[in-house]
Design a protein around this motif. Structure first.
Motif: not given
Length: 518
Positions: A349-357
């Motif tokens: 999860g932390p690798l997708y900070k500020g992204k859409r998932v």
């Protein structure tokens, strides 16, 4: 930086340091460097054998190396190793300081004997429960062998580097600048990858073993309980497992194991293994079963074949190979696995900070994942196949209260979209209209249940259900006399850790009863 209680605990640990060493920090003017310096000053104040320098020249800032005087530091942390990685830091401090590692003499000698240059880099996240195993294993190798160098990198802190190297899953390991592997790996698994003769030597050792009374295949909760109950009967017991702990290793919070209000998967897995090791149980790791050859006569021996080439023989066998995350089985899933398709929201999860998932699955696991991710990423879309979510009402209420979450029901995932190197979106079918629709996003977290690890038994006489689960009777015995099964791989309903433990114990008692009667 470190509270008083933590400093007191750390001080007692650092009393085990026997040789002086330096912490060499590379800092800049940023807030993280300020925090790191504060932490390192607190650590060095706790031991007269540790000194601190701030003239490091590492390209990553902030970072620090642990080095004996006059030597280059081979153990490096880029970022602040807090969270799950604080234990990795403590162990590194002790090991560089001369405290003997908890590894067998055979493993230590195997590390010392490695030839070549091995420069490892591991990207981790502070919330990843799988990462410390990798970080600690590679740190230990770097301490023992001067040809090994390891840098543990906080991926959330070095976002540009993560994006440049297309790191989309942790732990991600690079060796000499090239991708090496992803996901949890034990010290033995890493050594098996780089020591080319290790698997062959281990297979020969296993082939030379005498027959067991009970051979447990699988090292999860069911397998551990089976081994303990069998060993307590005083019979020759072995456990062959691909990885001890099984799926529990990938579980974050466990709050329903009776008598233990709260624990984490890796802690429970370690406790299970430690309990098994209190008995005379032969534990054989890194062994994936590929074939079962039942005994040809009632008093004969069953054989279990492994992908290493090893063959083990036993009077009775307990199959406890567990289950794994179910995959979507749609185009693009395998191509973009670990490049946008993930299965562990806590780790990645932390690798997708500020992204859409997107999260696929509306059960408890899926809704919990969406709630957790909503606190990190820019936006979460939960996609559920049925017309309603299946999660507990309290979880659904929490999910619907979050402003950056959308819920799509009655939707079938059709394809994972990507640009050749990473995920760019998801195509799904609206099951009300059959219309195909697309979501633009950068990550997909799959949470759609489990599939039993029993494919390797399809050519055997062991009866499987339509779901591929091993059919068992009330004593845990399969359709083959002398072959038992337990845990998530069986037809027993309700896949829970506490149930798997009970089923493992029952299978062991069933196997013992079979032995004394035949």
């Amino acid at each position: 930086m470190l509270d008083v209680n933590l400093q007191n605990q750390l001080k007692s640990y650092l009393e085990k340091v026997t040789q002086p060493f330096e912490i060499v920090a590379t800092l800049d003017e940023g807030q993280k460097s300020t925090e790191l310096l504060e932490m390192l000053e607190e650590i060095t104040a706790l031991s007269d054998k540790i000194s601190l320098r701030t003239d490091g020249q590492d390209a990553r800032r902030p970072s620090f190396a642990l080095a004996c005087p006059g030597q280059q530091g081979r153990v490096v942390f880029a970022g602040l190793p807090m969270g799950h990685e604080f234990t990795s830091l403590v162990l590194a401090l002790l090991q560089v300081g001369g405290h003997p590692p908890k590894a067998t003499p055979e493993v230590i000698e195997q590390i010392r004997s490695l030839e070549g240059t091995f420069r490892f880099e591991t990207y981790y996240s502070l919330s990843c429960q799988n990462c410390p195993d990798v970080v600690q294993a590679l740190n230990l190798m770097a301490v023992i062998n001067p040809n090994v160098h390891h840098v543990a990198i906080d991926g959330a802190l070095f976002q540009e580097e993560v994006e440049h190297r297309e790191v989309m899953s942790v732990p991600s390991i690079f060796l000499n600048g090239q991708p090496f592997d992803q996901g949890r790996m034990s010290l033995e698994q890493i050594l098996a990858r780089i020591d080319k003769g290790a698997a062959e030597r281990e297979a020969k050792k296993l082939n030379d073993k005498a027959a067991f009374d009970v051979l447990v295949v699988g090292g999860g909760p069911a397998g551990a309980a089976a081994a303990i109950y069998a060993a307590r009967k005083g019979i020759r017991t072995g456990v062959a497992a691909e990885r001890f702990g099984g799926q529990v290793l990938d579980t974050m919070a466990i709050e329903n194991f009776v008598s233990v209000p709260h624990t984490e998967g890796p802690k429970l897995a370690a406790a299970l293994e430690n309990h098994v090791r209190e008995y005379e149980v032969d534990i054989m790791n890194l062994q994936r079963a590929v074939k079962l050859v039942p005994a040809q006569e009632e008093a004969g021996l069953h054989q279990v074949h492994f992908d290493s080439g090893a063959v083990l023989r036993s009077k009775t066998v307990i199959l406890a190979t567990g289950a794994r995350w179910r995959e979507m089985n749609v185009p693009g899933e395998q191509k973009y696995r670990a490049r946008g398709v993930a299965y562990c929201p806590h780790c990645d999860g932390p690798l997708y900070k500020g992204k859409r998932v997107a999260v696929i699955g509306g059960g408890n696991s899926g809704v919990e994942a969406a709630i957790d991710l909503a606190g990190v990423v820019a936006h979460v879309t939960l996609v559920e196949f049925m017309t309603e979510l299946r999660a507990d009402a309290v979880l659904q209420k929490k999910l619907r209260s979050l402003p950056n979450v959308d819920i799509i029901t009655h939707a079938q995932t059709m394809e994972v979209n990507g640009d050749g190197s990473k995920v760019t979106g998801l195509t799904y079918k609206d099951r009300d209209t059959d219309a195909l629709k697309r979501l633009d996003l950068e990550g997909i977290f799959v949470q759609i249940g489990l599939v039993p690890n029993a494919e390797w038994l399809q050519e055997s006489p062991v009866a499987l259900s339509q779901r591929g689960e091993i059919q068992v009777d009330d004593r845990g015995m399969t359709s083959v006399p002398g072959v038992f099964a337990a845990g998530d791989v069986t037809t027993v309903p309700y896949k829970q850790i506490v149930i798997a433990v009970g089923e493992g114990a029952k299978a062991a008692l069933g196997a013992f009863d079979h032995l004394i009667r035949h």
